[in-house]
Design a protein around this motif. Structure first.
Motif, short mmCIF file in Angstrom:
data_model
loop_
_atom_site.label_atom_id
_atom_site.label_comp_id
_atom_site.label_asym_id
_atom_site.label_seq_id
_atom_site.Cartn_x
_atom_site.Cartn_y
_atom_site.Cartn_z
N PHE A 222 69.97 -20.66 33.01
CA PHE A 222 69.38 -22.00 33.05
C PHE A 222 68.45 -22.22 31.86
CE2 PHE A 222 70.22 -21.19 37.66
CZ PHE A 222 71.24 -22.13 37.80
N THR A 223 67.69 -21.20 31.50
CA THR A 223 66.84 -21.30 30.31
C THR A 223 67.67 -21.44 29.05
OG1 THR A 223 65.11 -19.99 31.38
CG2 THR A 223 65.04 -20.14 28.98
N LYS A 224 68.74 -20.68 28.98
CA LYS A 224 69.63 -20.70 27.81
C LYS A 224 70.22 -22.09 27.59
CE LYS A 224 73.71 -18.34 25.88
NZ LYS A 224 73.08 -18.04 24.60
N LEU A 225 70.49 -22.82 28.70
CA LEU A 225 71.09 -24.15 28.61
C LEU A 225 70.05 -25.27 28.69
CD1 LEU A 225 74.24 -23.61 30.86
CD2 LEU A 225 74.13 -23.61 28.36
N ASP A 226 68.76 -24.92 28.57
CA ASP A 226 67.68 -25.90 28.64
C ASP A 226 67.67 -26.66 29.96
OD1 ASP A 226 66.79 -25.25 26.04
OD2 ASP A 226 68.21 -26.66 25.14
N ALA B 177 69.07 -27.90 38.74
CA ALA B 177 70.36 -27.52 38.18
C ALA B 177 70.97 -26.40 39.01
CB ALA B 177 70.22 -27.10 36.72
N MET B 178 72.29 -26.33 39.00
CA MET B 178 72.98 -25.25 39.68
C MET B 178 74.23 -24.87 38.92
SD MET B 178 74.67 -27.15 43.02
CE MET B 178 75.53 -28.72 42.88
N LEU B 179 74.69 -23.71 39.21
CA LEU B 179 75.94 -23.19 38.67
C LEU B 179 76.93 -23.16 39.84
CD1 LEU B 179 76.30 -20.16 36.32
CD2 LEU B 179 77.65 -20.26 38.40
N ILE B 180 77.98 -24.00 39.77
CA ILE B 180 78.94 -24.09 40.88
C ILE B 180 80.01 -23.02 40.71
CG2 ILE B 180 80.66 -25.51 42.03
CD1 ILE B 180 79.17 -27.96 41.30
N GLY B 181 80.09 -22.12 41.68
CA GLY B 181 81.06 -21.03 41.64
C GLY B 181 82.30 -21.33 42.47
N MET B 182 83.15 -20.33 42.59
CA MET B 182 84.43 -20.51 43.27
C MET B 182 84.29 -20.64 44.78
SD MET B 182 86.80 -21.00 41.13
CE MET B 182 88.17 -20.94 42.31
N ASP B 183 83.11 -20.33 45.34
CA ASP B 183 82.92 -20.58 46.77
C ASP B 183 83.02 -22.07 47.07
OD1 ASP B 183 80.57 -20.99 45.31
OD2 ASP B 183 79.28 -20.53 47.00
N ILE B 184 82.62 -22.92 46.11
CA ILE B 184 82.73 -24.37 46.27
C ILE B 184 83.98 -24.90 45.56
CG2 ILE B 184 81.70 -26.56 45.52
CD1 ILE B 184 78.99 -25.46 46.32
N LEU B 185 84.22 -24.49 44.32
CA LEU B 185 85.39 -24.98 43.59
C LEU B 185 86.70 -24.62 44.30
CD1 LEU B 185 84.28 -24.08 39.95
CD2 LEU B 185 84.29 -26.35 41.00
N GLY B 186 86.69 -23.50 45.00
CA GLY B 186 87.90 -23.06 45.70
C GLY B 186 88.27 -23.93 46.89
N GLN B 187 87.39 -24.86 47.28
CA GLN B 187 87.70 -25.76 48.39
C GLN B 187 88.68 -26.85 47.98
OE1 GLN B 187 84.27 -27.39 50.41
NE2 GLN B 187 83.06 -25.53 50.07
N PHE B 188 88.85 -27.06 46.66
CA PHE B 188 89.71 -28.15 46.19
C PHE B 188 91.16 -27.70 46.11
CE2 PHE B 188 85.47 -29.22 44.73
CZ PHE B 188 85.39 -30.55 45.10
N GLU B 189 92.05 -28.68 46.13
CA GLU B 189 93.48 -28.39 46.02
C GLU B 189 93.85 -28.09 44.57
OE1 GLU B 189 97.34 -31.18 46.48
OE2 GLU B 189 96.24 -30.84 48.36
N SER B 190 93.22 -28.79 43.65
CA SER B 190 93.46 -28.53 42.23
C SER B 190 92.30 -29.07 41.42
CB SER B 190 94.77 -29.18 41.75
OG SER B 190 94.71 -30.59 41.90
N MET B 191 92.17 -28.56 40.22
CA MET B 191 91.16 -29.07 39.30
C MET B 191 91.69 -28.97 37.88
SD MET B 191 88.26 -26.08 39.51
CE MET B 191 88.74 -24.37 39.80
#
Length: 281
Positions: free
Chosen positions: A238-242, A248-262
């Protein structure tokens, strides 16, 4: 976002036990090796086992500093002549060598390695397609979300939780979603009675203590994500990206994996998500 109509040939993929995407990759025409597709990394990396199979002598390799979500470390590097994913062949490059924290994978495949291409991930059918052509018209079920490409070439989108604007880094290489302390102060969440995730481990094998919470519904475009969990921690990313001073959050596959496609459209800086019917608003 029809995977089979893309100009590239669909590449079969599979998921690891954390839900991360494993892609078959040829390196120096050897393999295939199983690399985790990582939109949160600015360099592809390989394991010491892969480096040895390519004929590298770890004691003779030049070191470099590798930055990860949880910290930085000095690692050796290997020069490779080519990296091939499906029909796309990438030129000569140096790859850092990861000594731990791969959980059986052979490394990480950074989307930076794929240059200015559109990456379509079909989670329903376990296929990934790379395209260097223009985007097709969106499927009516797709939600297109504008994104910002950070200087580290990570896609960052706007989300809202309880009306609070939260910047979200899209990170397919992360197994879990992580929030910064500013987000914790603004949004919080309910701490489960029992928590099994109190340490966050990054690709560098560094560990950070975290506070695990259940999140309120997350609004992304016209989509709602329900039942999300988050580990709050003061991560160097988070510091590196200001982004350390704002939610702010970093969305991982626990959430992204809920979708059918991206679909990650790097040339137009957009993210397309197709929800499973039960998750769509």
């Amino acid at each position: 976002m029809d995977v089979h109509s893309e100009s590239g040939q669909p590449v079969p993929m599979r998921r690891d036990r954390f839900g991360r995407i494993l892609v078959p990759v040829m390196i120096n025409d050897k393999g295939p090796y199983s690399l985790i597709l990582d939109t949160g990394a600015n360099h592809s990396v390989v394991s010491s086992k892969v480096a040895a199979s390519l004929g590298a002598d770890l004691d003779q390799l030049a070191p470099t500093i590798m930055h990860g979500v949880t910290g930085s470390t000095i690692v050796p590097t290997i020069q490779v002549d080519s990296i091939t994913v499906g029909a796309f062949k990438m030129p000569r490059t140096k790859l850092p060598i990861v000594l731990d924290a791969l959980d059986g994978a052979d490394g990480f495949l950074s989307t930076n390695s794929l240059a200015e291409r559109r990456i379509v991930i079909d989670l329903k059918n376990d296929l990934m397609t790379l395209s260097d052509g223009p985007s097709n018209p969106a499927n009516p079920r797709d939600v297109t979300i504008p994104a910002v490409l950070s200087r580290a070439r990570m896609l960052i989108i706007d989300t809202r939780i309880n009306g609070v604007l939260v910047k979200a880094i899209v990170d397919t290489g992360a197994q879990a979603t992580i929030g910064n302390v500013a987000m914790q102060a603004a949004v919080g969440g309910v701490r489960p009675a029992k928590s099994s995730r109190d340490l966050v481990v990054g690709a560098t094998a560094a560990r950070q203590p975290s506070t695990d919470c259940l999140l309120p519904p997350i609004s992304v475009g016209s989509l709602w994500i329900l039942g999300g969990r988050i580990a709050y921690a003061d991560m160097p990313i988070f510091t590196k990206l200001d982004l350390a001073s704002e939610p702010a959050m970093l969305i991982g596959m626990d959430i992204l994996g809920q979708f059918e496609s991206m679909s990650l459209d790097l040339p137009t800086h957009t993210l397309q998500l197709r929800a499973r019917s039960a998750a769509r608003s």
